[in-house]
Enzyme design. Structure first.
Site, PDB file in Angstrom:
ATOM      1  N   CYS A  92       0.809  -1.225   0.000  1.00  0.00           N
ATOM      2  CA  CYS A  92       0.000   0.000   0.000  1.00  0.00           C
ATOM      3  C   CYS A  92       0.836   1.267   0.000  1.00  0.00           C
ATOM      4  O   CYS A  92       0.298   2.354  -0.196  1.00  0.00           O
ATOM      5  CB  CYS A  92      -0.949   0.011   1.200  1.00  0.00           C
ATOM      6  SG  CYS A  92      -2.177  -1.299   1.152  1.00  0.00           S
ATOM      7  N   HIS A 326      -9.565   2.758  -2.258  1.00  0.00           N
ATOM      8  CA  HIS A 326      -8.167   2.393  -1.978  1.00  0.00           C
ATOM      9  C   HIS A 326      -7.629   1.509  -3.112  1.00  0.00           C
ATOM     10  O   HIS A 326      -7.712   0.282  -3.042  1.00  0.00           O
ATOM     11  CB  HIS A 326      -8.132   1.648  -0.648  1.00  0.00           C
ATOM     12  CG  HIS A 326      -6.765   1.312  -0.139  1.00  0.00           C
ATOM     13  ND1 HIS A 326      -5.595   1.796  -0.683  1.00  0.00           N
ATOM     14  CD2 HIS A 326      -6.384   0.522   0.908  1.00  0.00           C
ATOM     15  CE1 HIS A 326      -4.571   1.321  -0.011  1.00  0.00           C
ATOM     16  NE2 HIS A 326      -5.025   0.547   0.960  1.00  0.00           N
TER      17      HIS A 326
END
Length: 374
Positions: A92, A326
């Site tokens: 991430c 996301h």
């Protein structure tokens, strides 16, 4: 003050983020990233008044098809066969890691422009298998170390820190409300490159009114689908140039740290603290924070550790990943695009500081401190 060696982000764009399986589901990593790279470069040429020659394209990507999406994007964007590309996987934090690689190359003396950013097409990511047995993700840690699913890890962090359901719901509702206000007022417009008919992040909605009705994801737990971000498809591109090229965000300092793999959600906190120390500034001096919101509990745990209140208007002022989505490998770069809009496009004065950060699977954190230059 930025030093004469601090590279500058002179342009920053992103796609709208489409929830996995929705509007952008038919687009692969090249089709997502090439249009946003082209527009970002056009912005850079307009801002600097000169043609931009790209030395490299560096893109973060987590779960894609392989085949080097950075190079695929460079070719698909029409940059020519002479422009190479590379792909960075720090999960991430990949989009931020790609930016830091571009910055490092320029600081090392190769003062040519780079495109950095990230891309994720969760909808087209291939199914992986070992010995014919499918699995959703590769391990984040080897045998002998904790390797929890990210949702399980967020629930464990909520329990450890005593972050209850009401506080998580309030945080998610606030993220959606801020994103809705930004959308309605047009504050996203200048940063977006519409694709496939999608002109806005499709996860932004009225979740605040429904949060209290959602069941917990674990028996006796506090996390819900509403306090967990939606997995998204999207891309972001940053044009990184040598110091003195023009107005934008100078990259003052950065940090990448490790933390307990059992609690990966806290990683952004020590990374932010380390980056601020490297820049010689404090949280009180920072005007804008963009911290990737994977889960409400995780975001709150980070804020607690860096001493910032839940509703501080400096943090994700236009909503964060809980509202806009996301797209794993792109999210760190999306955070920088948001800082660019909040500071450069909004007319913040020279010297204004911003921070972008993400917690990372496997127990890591990454952060960057930027400063407005005019």
């Amino acid at each position: 003050m930025p030093s004469e060696r601090d590279p500058v982000i002179v342009a920053a764009r992103r796609t709208p983020i489409g929830t996995r399986g929705r509007a952008l589901a038919a687009l692969d990593v090249g089709q997502l990233s090439a249009p946003v790279i082209r527009v970002a470069l056009a912005d850079a040429e307009s801002a600097t008044g000169s043609r931009v020659e790209v030395a490299d394209v560096l893109l973060g990507n987590c779960m894609g098809p392989g085949g080097n999406p950075g190079r695929i994007a460079a070719l698909a964007a029409g940059l020519g066969t002479h422009v190479p590309g590379a792909t960075v996987d720090r999960q991430c934090g990949s989009g931020l890691a790609a930016l830091l690689d571009a910055v490092a190359a320029i600081r090392a003396g190769d003062e040519r422009v780079r495109v950095a950013g990230g891309v994720e097409s969760a909808s087209t990511a291939p199914v992986r298998s070992v010995g014919g047995v499918p699995y959703e993700r590769a391990p984040f840690a080897p045998d002998g170390f904790p390797d929890p699913d990210m949702t399980r890890a967020a629930q464990d962090l909520a329990a450890l820190d005593g972050i209850g359901r009401e506080r998580q719901d309030a945080h998610a509702a606030r993220s959606h409300a801020r994103a809705r206000a930004a959308l309605d007022s047009g504050r996203f417009d200048a940063e977006l490159v519409p694709l496939a008919g999608l002109r806005a992040d499709d996860a932004i909605g009225g979740a605040g009114a429904l949060l209290h009705r959602l069941p917990p994801l674990f028996p006796g737990g506090t996390l819900t689908a509403g306090t967990s971000t939606r997995i998204g498809d999207g891309a972001a591109a940053l044009v990184v140039a040598p110091a003195g090229t023009g107005s934008g965000l100078a990259v003052r300092a950065s940090a990448v740290v490790g933390c307990d793999p059992a609690l990966p959600g806290i990683g952004a906190a020590p990374a932010i603290q380390a980056a601020l120390r490297a820049a010689g500034v404090t949280t009180a001096e920072v005007a804008a924070f963009e911290i990737v919101e994977a889960f409400a509990a995780q975001s709150l745990a980070v804020l607690d550790r860096i001493g910032i209140g839940d509703d501080d208007p400096r943090v994700c002022a236009d909503g964060g990943a809980l509202a806009i989505g996301h797209p794993w490998g792109a999210s760190g770069a999306v955070a920088v695009v948001r800082l660019f809009s909040r500071l450069v496009r909004a007319g913040a004065s020279a010297g204004t500081l911003g921070v972008a950060a993400a917690s990372v699977g496997g127990g890591m954190g990454i952060a960057v401190v930027v400063e407005v230059v005019r």
